[in-house]
Design an enzyme around this catalytic site. Sequence first.
Site, PDB file in Angstrom:
ATOM      1  N   THR A  14       0.820  -1.211   0.000  1.00  0.00           N
ATOM      2  CA  THR A  14       0.000   0.000   0.000  1.00  0.00           C
ATOM      3  C   THR A  14       0.857   1.266   0.000  1.00  0.00           C
ATOM      4  O   THR A  14       2.042   1.248   0.331  1.00  0.00           O
ATOM      5  CB  THR A  14      -0.957   0.025   1.201  1.00  0.00           C
ATOM      6  OG1 THR A  14      -0.200   0.043   2.405  1.00  0.00           O
ATOM      7  CG2 THR A  14      -1.870  -1.195   1.188  1.00  0.00           C
ATOM      8  N   ASP A  15       0.219   2.374  -0.350  1.00  0.00           N
ATOM      9  CA  ASP A  15       0.896   3.665  -0.366  1.00  0.00           C
ATOM     10  C   ASP A  15       0.449   4.506   0.827  1.00  0.00           C
ATOM     11  O   ASP A  15      -0.254   4.011   1.719  1.00  0.00           O
ATOM     12  CB  ASP A  15       0.642   4.390  -1.688  1.00  0.00           C
ATOM     13  CG  ASP A  15      -0.826   4.715  -1.941  1.00  0.00           C
ATOM     14  OD1 ASP A  15      -1.645   4.628  -1.002  1.00  0.00           O
ATOM     15  OD2 ASP A  15      -1.152   5.050  -3.088  1.00  0.00           O
ATOM     16  N   LEU A  16       0.824   5.762   0.836  1.00  0.00           N
ATOM     17  CA  LEU A  16       0.515   6.655   1.950  1.00  0.00           C
ATOM     18  C   LEU A  16      -0.992   6.808   2.172  1.00  0.00           C
ATOM     19  O   LEU A  16      -1.442   6.982   3.298  1.00  0.00           O
ATOM     20  CB  LEU A  16       1.146   8.034   1.695  1.00  0.00           C
ATOM     21  CG  LEU A  16       1.058   9.054   2.810  1.00  0.00           C
ATOM     22  CD1 LEU A  16       1.753   8.544   4.074  1.00  0.00           C
ATOM     23  CD2 LEU A  16       1.696  10.361   2.365  1.00  0.00           C
TER      24      LEU A  16
END
Length: 132
Positions: A14-16
Amino acid sequence: MSHRFALRVYYEDTDLAGIVYYANYLKFIERARSEWVRGLGVDQARLRAESGIVFAVRRVEADYLRPAVFDDLLEVETRLVETGGARILLDQEVRRGEERLFAARVVLVCLAADGRAARLPAEVRQKLVQAA
């Protein structure tokens, strides 16, 4: 006939924003293609060692439809569309249950050790045709 490959979304995927980072979908479909080929009985390491033949991605058309998030259980479906002399055309989808999250059309090419296009070996072509 299609091939299905299950995977879970990990935190590292996942990203931020907490959704799967866009490039990771390409990793997901790569894993699924590797398992699809293995399931057909094609040993890619042996193919390379004995004939110098490898598969490479030539083109990917990708549609990001909906986000996946941490801990989702996903399934990648791989379907053979057609084979050519040195080319394999696939459709791949990533789903969460019945929900389509990502769709890609992938063109693979068969390459010789010198990096030039090579015809699909007859035994590989036969396995692809039987799986279609």
